[in-house]
Design an enzyme around this catalytic site. Structure first.
Site, PDB file in Angstrom:
ATOM      1  N   ARG A  81       0.827  -1.210   0.000  1.00 22.91           N
ATOM      2  CA  ARG A  81       0.000   0.000   0.000  1.00 22.91           C
ATOM      3  C   ARG A  81       0.861   1.260   0.000  1.00 22.91           C
ATOM      4  O   ARG A  81       0.510   2.262  -0.632  1.00 22.91           O
ATOM      5  CB  ARG A  81      -0.974  -0.044   1.179  1.00 22.91           C
ATOM      6  CG  ARG A  81      -2.022  -1.103   0.939  1.00 22.91           C
ATOM      7  CD  ARG A  81      -3.033  -1.292   2.040  1.00 22.91           C
ATOM      8  NE  ARG A  81      -4.103  -2.157   1.525  1.00 22.91           N
ATOM      9  CZ  ARG A  81      -5.129  -2.587   2.229  1.00 22.91           C
ATOM     10  NH1 ARG A  81      -5.255  -2.247   3.514  1.00 22.91           N
ATOM     11  NH2 ARG A  81      -6.046  -3.354   1.688  1.00 22.91           N
TER      12      ARG A  81
ATOM     13  N   TYR B 293      -6.581  -0.367  -6.943  1.00 32.12           N
ATOM     14  CA  TYR B 293      -5.890  -1.630  -6.596  1.00 32.12           C
ATOM     15  C   TYR B 293      -5.169  -1.560  -5.244  1.00 32.12           C
ATOM     16  O   TYR B 293      -4.986  -0.486  -4.704  1.00 32.12           O
ATOM     17  CB  TYR B 293      -5.026  -2.161  -7.738  1.00 32.12           C
ATOM     18  CG  TYR B 293      -3.862  -1.374  -8.297  1.00 32.12           C
ATOM     19  CD1 TYR B 293      -3.274  -0.300  -7.655  1.00 32.12           C
ATOM     20  CD2 TYR B 293      -3.321  -1.772  -9.530  1.00 32.12           C
ATOM     21  CE1 TYR B 293      -2.188   0.340  -8.218  1.00 32.12           C
ATOM     22  CE2 TYR B 293      -2.235  -1.132 -10.094  1.00 32.12           C
ATOM     23  CZ  TYR B 293      -1.669  -0.071  -9.430  1.00 32.12           C
ATOM     24  OH  TYR B 293      -0.607   0.562  -9.982  1.00 32.12           O
ATOM     25  N   GLU B 294      -4.815  -2.713  -4.732  1.00 31.79           N
ATOM     26  CA  GLU B 294      -4.307  -2.832  -3.355  1.00 31.79           C
ATOM     27  C   GLU B 294      -5.289  -2.257  -2.338  1.00 31.79           C
ATOM     28  O   GLU B 294      -4.877  -1.736  -1.304  1.00 31.79           O
ATOM     29  CB  GLU B 294      -2.936  -2.167  -3.196  1.00 31.79           C
ATOM     30  CG  GLU B 294      -1.791  -2.851  -3.906  1.00 31.79           C
ATOM     31  CD  GLU B 294      -1.485  -4.257  -3.394  1.00 31.79           C
ATOM     32  OE1 GLU B 294      -1.904  -4.609  -2.275  1.00 31.79           O
ATOM     33  OE2 GLU B 294      -0.835  -5.009  -4.136  1.00 31.79           O
ATOM     34  N   GLY B 295      -6.572  -2.374  -2.618  1.00 32.10           N
ATOM     35  CA  GLY B 295      -7.589  -1.858  -1.703  1.00 32.10           C
ATOM     36  C   GLY B 295      -8.030  -0.470  -2.098  1.00 32.10           C
ATOM     37  O   GLY B 295      -7.228   0.462  -2.094  1.00 32.10           O
TER      38      GLY B 295
END
Lengths: 587, 587
Positions: free
Chosen positions: B292, B432-434
């Site tokens: 993140r 992406y990545e949350g």
């Protein structure tokens, strides 16, 4: 998933409540606008938007306009769609009957255009530009020009374009270099124009180009620019000397051909002067209020389309269990942050709609009201609100289209989903017809400073008054937020008026923040008026939940959006000088 | 126009001042990080970024990764660029020496990655993912797995991927269905994974897929998910049963192949378990802080690239005469609103840089500090700041890339200009990545509510203290703005803690506004600290104007950006309930 369902209830509410259509329809000349006709026009437009134009939107993105050896080929289906508009007489909605139009109010035309733009913005640019060009001839052309060009432009047999920009003359039209040399009764036009929307296409046999150019010996700068009609095909059926050299490869609106046009490569395109020499820019600017309102409308329209798609997705897509949710599997619409995004989209959309329909109605009053004082007041209102409507609604439209993608998660980034197209398409709206910076300069310079803040203060003062009147009632919280925002706006106006005396750059350094501030304020005002109307309905026994939602939208906006006014205020007041805190070489 | 010039002075300042690199380099294990080595690494990385990666960025957009019969073909030039990274050992910068790495601090690696991402984000995803996969094996793999996989992943001979998402398991990984059936010493993996970045390519002979899957009989939900290594090519040189079925057609990062991977279509891909059964998600989450932070860094990096391009254009493009300008023709950089946009871009970029380098340095302290208390405190700081760094820097990156397009006017909308690519590329980073919503939920739920607001209040309190200490000095105005923002943040924390007791949804309805609030605050804190350092330099006789600009950036940010904190506060406090003002059916 990506259907368009015209929000007829919201549009009718905007027409009647913000556009005051019943009052407009009673103005002299608008006798045709009976309630029955209005309803049937809206219903039919909705059918065409949803059934004919919307299905072609993604097609236009994938298989956009292309330059071929035989000129520009539009997206398959475009031509049939254009025929549908011709058959229904849709282009002539707000034109006089003697030109083949229907003589209906602008605000009603706005509602129809909203649906066209939501359905297919790249396509809807063609009627928009055609109406604009026809307006120019209607206002400034000779009787002879009107009779030769307008009937076919109003019917849609021919389309129209605006040829302003050149590679060295973008925001600064004073730098236009295209030449028009007198020759007998006409002129020979030569030069290159860029960014010409629908500059060439295969929808109609002829295209009427409105071209800014200089006559030899004309003064330098703005006063030397004249306006010319340069048809693609001359009256004897021969091709004029104008050629589409290339189409731009754009981020979005692929369906709309953006042409580079070369005039006069074979001796000079034949053109005819419109109105007086040297007044070309003045004529263009007179029409700017329309064109800019139309682009502001695109901001709303594409936001509505993006919103509808995101809402469908959020209802259908199941993922995880929302906080506090105890029932069965449910759409992500119940996740708090997804709901927050939808509320932000919806509340800002209705705020924009309220603003835009007010401005369109003011156009009608300015055109048709019998009292010259009322006409003048409406013109002033149009002048003030147009740059706000254009700048704020387009900036908002991009942000809302982005939220629409975000709700789709990873699928939003995949082109097949279609959410990204709305975002790409929307991105042009803050650029063409004058960037947001140009709108803000117009707002601050011509609309606020020039009259000492009179019109702006008057509007803001009346908003504050309405806010104060809500004290103690069910909308007290919203009223307080509105008054606070209005007070900030008044303070900003004061600072803009004073700031220029120390450094002429200061008001312009805070211009865009001020534009956002004003947009946020007038949009909030519209929502809160809607909520007050909802309360009145409830008081009269109407328990339709649609009205309750008006109150919820105002509440959301008052707590999530309206507080941004205060943040923008600081940028206008203390922040303007900070823009020039150091030399650009240190950037 | 679209060159990338690594901003080495700003990066070194961020490394030394925010990243406290001298202090980090003194930690046990980082002995290799001498000042000379650091300088030469930065200089060499800058050379590669500008000379090798940046020129391929637009190429990758136009001629992106393609699926062919022989697997995925990357953009021409990609392979040579990857070889350059292998030759320099760049992938191993922060890996231990025994694995072929250089054992250098994370914060230094961050600086290198910033340059890769600015130069070519679509390309830089490959080293980013490879380092992530290698980290997973380094942390949770067996000694045998480490020795078989890591040396080649650290060198870059092999790349790595993360296989999490499935079509019904996106943000909700508990829904993962991919199966892993035990067979002797290994497992047979079957299922389909989507959105796999660099899931297939032609840069290396092998790809090490890290795959989340369920062993038959495992409990439902999160606790039944295990992590597996599934190489593309097995140790005997035969192809494993994993196939790239298709590549996504994306809005941006066209150079990065986003694959749909089918595992086990021919009987099951051979995989090996990492660590313990049922702990797959836990392992993934442990690495999330790195991934993140890396994506937050992309937000900064692409903003920097967009900024550089817009600045060049604004200096070169002449259009109109700026308000208050009396000299000769000059770039549009002197137009107040263009300058405002550049100041907004630059000040927010430096705010992000300050935040990100702090977080990377905290990673180093958490890893290498001899005092367990210091390590624990650093871990808590990383936990709190990571969702902010990811969410806020990516959202900011998109807005800044949009400003970059806006400065280009009409040219910004033309793809050849390249400004639109940055905007399209940036748009994936909030997903992406949350997504930002997932970051905000993590921030509010795990990082604020879980410890009763302790770590957050501690950080905010210290920022407020620093702001108060500026009273009466040259940064008094900025100090006041900082204190006001910190007070708002404290109030937001209190409301989040209380809100959940009435309705568990409320803190999450205000989560994204709170994330923005916190990002804006900590970013402002960084800028104002930089300005204080500049004043100290001036006091010691340093009249280098670079330092003066630090003060100007803080002043701009304090008046244009920091006031947004108060606007966000209302959304967290009064606004959370408004999110649920009416039923979703009325949307």
């Amino acid at each position: 998933m990506n259907d368009y369902n015209p929000p007829l209830r919201e549009i009718k509410f905007a027409l009647d409540f913000f556009g005051e259509l019943p009052r407009i329809a009673a103005l002299p000349g608008y006798e045709a606008a009976t309630p029955d006709l209005i309803d049937s026009i809206l219903a039919e437009a909705a059918k065409i938007a949803a059934g004919v134009l919307a299905p072609l939107n993604h097609t236009g993105d994938l298989d956009g306009a292309k330059l071929t050896e035989r000129g520009v080929r539009t997206t398959p289906g475009w031509s049939e769609a254009w025929s549908t508009l011709i058959e229904g007489g849709w282009n002539g909605l707000s034109f006089p009957e003697e030109l083949g139009g229907m003589n209906l109010p602008q605000v009603l035309n706005l509602a129809v255009q909203e649906m066209w733009h939501s359905a297919n913005m790249a396509f809807a640019l063609c009627p928009m530009l055609t109406q604009g060009a026809a307006n120019a001839i209607a206002l400034y052309g000779s009787e002879d020009q009107r009779s030769r060009f307008l009937p076919k432009m109003v019917s849609g047999e021919w389309t129209g374009t605006m040829n302003l920009t050149e590679s060295l003359a973008g925001s600064d039209l004073a730098a236009v270099r295209t030449r028009a040399v007198p020759e007998g009764n006409h002129f020979r036009v030569s030069g290159q124009k860029i960014f010409i929307t629908y500059g060439d296409h295969d929808l109609t046999d002829n295209i009427i180009h409105m071209v800014l150019a200089r006559v030899p010996g004309a003064p330098a700068g703005v006063k030397g620019i004249s306006l010319f009609i340069v048809p693609k095909v001359l009256s004897d059926g021969t091709a004029n000397d104008v050629k589409c050299v290339s189409l731009e490869h754009k981020l979005g609106i692929h369906g709309s051909p953006t042409a580079v046009l070369a005039f006069g490569e074979a001796g000079g395109a034949i053109g005819e002067l419109v109105g007086d020499r040297g007044r070309g820019l003045e004529y263009m600017f007179a029409m700017m209020n329309h064109a800019r309102l139309d682009v502001g409308l695109q901001g709303l329209a594409i936001a509505e389309r993006a919103y509808q798609q995101a809402r469908s997705y959020a209802r259908a897509r199941k993922q995880g269990r929302p906080v506090g949710w105890t029932g069965d599997g449910v759409g992500i619409v119940e996740h708090p942050d997804v709901r927050r995004m939808l509320m932000e989209m919806k509340s800002r959309i209705e705020a924009m709609r309220g603003l835009l329909y007010q401005v369109a109605a003011a156009h009608d009053v300015a055109r048709a009201h019998p009292d010259p004082e009322a006409r003048a007041a409406a013109r002033r209102r149009v002048g003030l609100l147009t740059p706000i409507a254009k700048g704020w609604c387009t900036e908002s439209g991009i942000e809302i289209a982005s939220l629409g993608m975000q709700i789709h998660g990873g699928m939003g980034y995949i082109e097949e989903t279609g959410a990204a197209q709305h975002w790409r398409d929307s991105r042009i709206t803050t650029i063409y017809e004058g960037t947001t910076g140009i709108q803000a300069n117009d707002l601050v310079g011509r609309k606020v400073i020039r009259d000492g803040g009179a019109v702006a203060s008057d509007l803001i003062g009346s908003i504050a008054g309405e806010g104060r009147a809500l004290a103690g009632g069910p909308l007290a919280m919203e009223g307080t937020a509105l008054v606070r925002a209005a007070d900030a706006a008044l303070q900003a106006v004061r600072v803009l008026l004073e700031g220029g005396t120390t450094d002429p750059r200061l008001p312009y350094a805070g211009a865009v923040p001020f534009l956002h501030l004003m947009g946020t304020l007038v949009g909030g005002h519209a929502l809160i008026r809607g909520a007050a109307a909802a309360n009145a309905e409830a008081d009269s026994g109407n328990d339709d939940p649609w009205w309750t939602a008006r109150i919820g939208l105002a509440r959301f906006y008052s707590t999530h959006v309206l507080p941004q006014v205060a943040a923008r205020l600081t940028a206008v007041t203390e922040g303007a000088a900070a823009v020039f805190a150091f030399d650009e070489a240190l950037l």
